[in-house]
Design a protein around this motif. Sequence first.
Motif, PDB file in Angstrom:
ATOM      1  N   ASN A 102      33.361   8.103  18.612  1.00 15.04           N
ATOM      2  CA  ASN A 102      34.449   7.224  19.044  1.00 15.04           C
ATOM      3  C   ASN A 102      34.356   5.749  18.951  1.00 15.04           C
ATOM      4  O   ASN A 102      35.305   4.923  19.193  1.00 15.04           O
ATOM      5  CB  ASN A 102      34.891   7.665  20.545  1.00 15.04           C
ATOM      6  CG  ASN A 102      35.341   9.050  20.571  1.00 15.04           C
ATOM      7  OD1 ASN A 102      36.029   9.731  19.874  1.00 15.04           O
ATOM      8  ND2 ASN A 102      34.788   9.881  21.658  1.00 15.04           N
ATOM      9  N   GLU A 103      33.268   5.280  18.442  1.00 16.22           N
ATOM     10  CA  GLU A 103      32.879   3.919  18.446  1.00 16.22           C
ATOM     11  C   GLU A 103      31.684   3.760  17.306  1.00 16.22           C
ATOM     12  O   GLU A 103      30.774   4.513  17.587  1.00 16.22           O
ATOM     13  CB  GLU A 103      32.626   3.325  19.807  1.00 16.22           C
ATOM     14  CG  GLU A 103      31.601   3.443  20.664  1.00 16.22           C
ATOM     15  CD  GLU A 103      31.473   2.769  21.920  1.00 16.22           C
ATOM     16  OE1 GLU A 103      30.563   2.875  22.692  1.00 16.22           O
ATOM     17  OE2 GLU A 103      32.633   2.042  22.180  1.00 16.22           O
ATOM     18  N   LYS A 139      40.407   5.555  14.633  1.00 16.59           N
ATOM     19  CA  LYS A 139      39.744   5.439  15.446  1.00 16.59           C
ATOM     20  C   LYS A 139      38.776   3.909  15.795  1.00 16.59           C
ATOM     21  O   LYS A 139      38.091   4.059  16.646  1.00 16.59           O
ATOM     22  CB  LYS A 139      38.713   6.784  15.576  1.00 16.59           C
ATOM     23  CG  LYS A 139      39.235   8.195  15.459  1.00 16.59           C
ATOM     24  CD  LYS A 139      38.327   9.218  15.286  1.00 16.59           C
ATOM     25  CE  LYS A 139      37.389   9.243  16.407  1.00 16.59           C
ATOM     26  NZ  LYS A 139      36.653  10.443  16.474  1.00 16.59           N
ATOM     27  N   ASN A 140      39.145   3.313  14.908  1.00 15.33           N
ATOM     28  CA  ASN A 140      38.253   2.156  14.750  1.00 15.33           C
ATOM     29  C   ASN A 140      36.802   2.374  14.905  1.00 15.33           C
ATOM     30  O   ASN A 140      36.061   1.651  15.204  1.00 15.33           O
ATOM     31  CB  ASN A 140      38.703   1.147  16.180  1.00 15.33           C
ATOM     32  CG  ASN A 140      38.331  -0.346  15.851  1.00 15.33           C
ATOM     33  OD1 ASN A 140      38.573  -0.843  14.754  1.00 15.33           O
ATOM     34  ND2 ASN A 140      38.091  -1.079  16.885  1.00 15.33           N
ATOM     35  N   VAL A 141      36.539   3.323  13.694  1.00 15.86           N
ATOM     36  CA  VAL A 141      35.068   3.571  13.368  1.00 15.86           C
ATOM     37  C   VAL A 141      34.819   3.188  12.195  1.00 15.86           C
ATOM     38  O   VAL A 141      35.703   3.382  11.238  1.00 15.86           O
ATOM     39  CB  VAL A 141      34.813   5.095  13.833  1.00 15.86           C
ATOM     40  CG1 VAL A 141      33.429   5.460  13.126  1.00 15.86           C
ATOM     41  CG2 VAL A 141      35.047   5.444  15.415  1.00 15.86           C
TER      42      VAL A 141
END
Length: 499
Positions: free
Chosen positions: A266-267, A227-229
């Motif tokens: 989500n970020e 999720k690129n978290v």
Amino acid sequence: MINNILNKYLEVDFQIIEFEKDGLVKKVKNTLLDIQIGSEIFDFHPFFETLRGLIEENCIEEFFQAVNIEKGNLIVDVVFSIGNEEQLPFVLLIDKTDHYCNIQSLTQLKNEVSIENYKVSLKNFNLINKIDIQSEFLVSISHDLKTPIHSIVNLLSLLDKNNLSYEQRELCKTIFESSKYLNRLISDVYELASIETGLFNLKEKEFSLQDLISRIEKIYQRKLVSKNVELRIIKAAKLPDLVIGDSDRLLQILFNLLDNASEYTNEGFVELEIQQVYKKSLNVGLNFIVRDSGKGFEFDKEVVNIKNAQLKFDSNDEVGLGISIVTNLVNSLNGNVKFESIIDKGTNVEVYLPFKLVKGVTKNSIVSKFKKKNLKRIYNVLIVDDNEINKLILMKLLINHGGFYIDVALDGNQAINMLANEKYDFILLDLHLSKVSSFDIIKTIKSHSSDLVNAISFIPMTTGLNSEDALALQKYNLETVLKKPFLSEELYQSMYDCM
């Protein structure tokens, strides 16, 4: 005279309306309803339309109770008389609004009191008899849901990983992790009910806090990278390693909080911080803070009742179960929890828990890893399970290990017949058979006191134990229980322990 009697016995507001048989109002005495002389009584309210039918049927007299007249906000009793040659048809309206409202209030109160009394009686009955209806139901549902999860987990373990491509192995790993996650959710539902019904048991043991944090980091690092978290783990400088407490419950709390944070972020970041609040002698207090930069939630702080371990969100039911479980578990562990959330900014949850410290290194500090044994002889095993997939998986696992000769009973009755003719070292017995009670099978076998029977090692398998089942197993000295879904190593180790 009529007036004297009315005043003496009714002592309520009333109204008499005389009318022609065609509905034309001729005379009105007193005022409850605003019915004018010369108007049509049938048109005033739908109820009065029923009078037309009574007149057509030449009904002499009729009595109606609790007629709700919305126009006047009244509840009235109604007496209808068709009259005679000297008397027009008429209705007597008796105002009973206060009376019926009081009855309704009293009835509602009585019902509420009855329900509460029933709950108390049921709870007391359950405590006295150590039977909880809700728990029994959830154990049954848990069995139905966990059985296929058990199948998925072990079928994956039976795959020959060497013949799979990298992508296929990753897919298998994802299925495996998802199955474990689903199993944890099902366990959460059961645990929540167990806390409320008094069946909840804490298991304090020594564990490595550092190992537990590392395990969490590996799981959620993999989960959030897609999720690129960013996952942040912040540990206090002098955090103790070995502590005594319920590590399973601690994991359950942190998994629930981190799952919520991961799901709705989500970020940005998901963060777990561990702080040491105090350290005295052999006791230590720790704070576990889960922060995220997710969407946040609106909740009414007034409905957070820590004493009763309840938390309800206004419009976000999807997080209610996880948070409710956390609140219950934390209170059961003599801790406390604080929630703070801002829409579009994120959520902070701070959990305080007390632990005991371990001085020095003990035997329990060494984590033993499973080692497969080369068996010196063949052991005879009888599998008693009425689920075809479960039987197939157990057979495959034992065959892959080697050193076991396997028989399979289709049901409990067949198992009892087979035991009369064959000698077995192990009986792998599912505790939720459909036709014959598993405990009846154990009782029947144990009743035959002989060297052959005494040599049999029972290994019960279940998705969850209620208090009654646990007592029954204690009665027969059956301490080793495999809880589904279990891994192949757990099955082998339980059998090694009985050799």
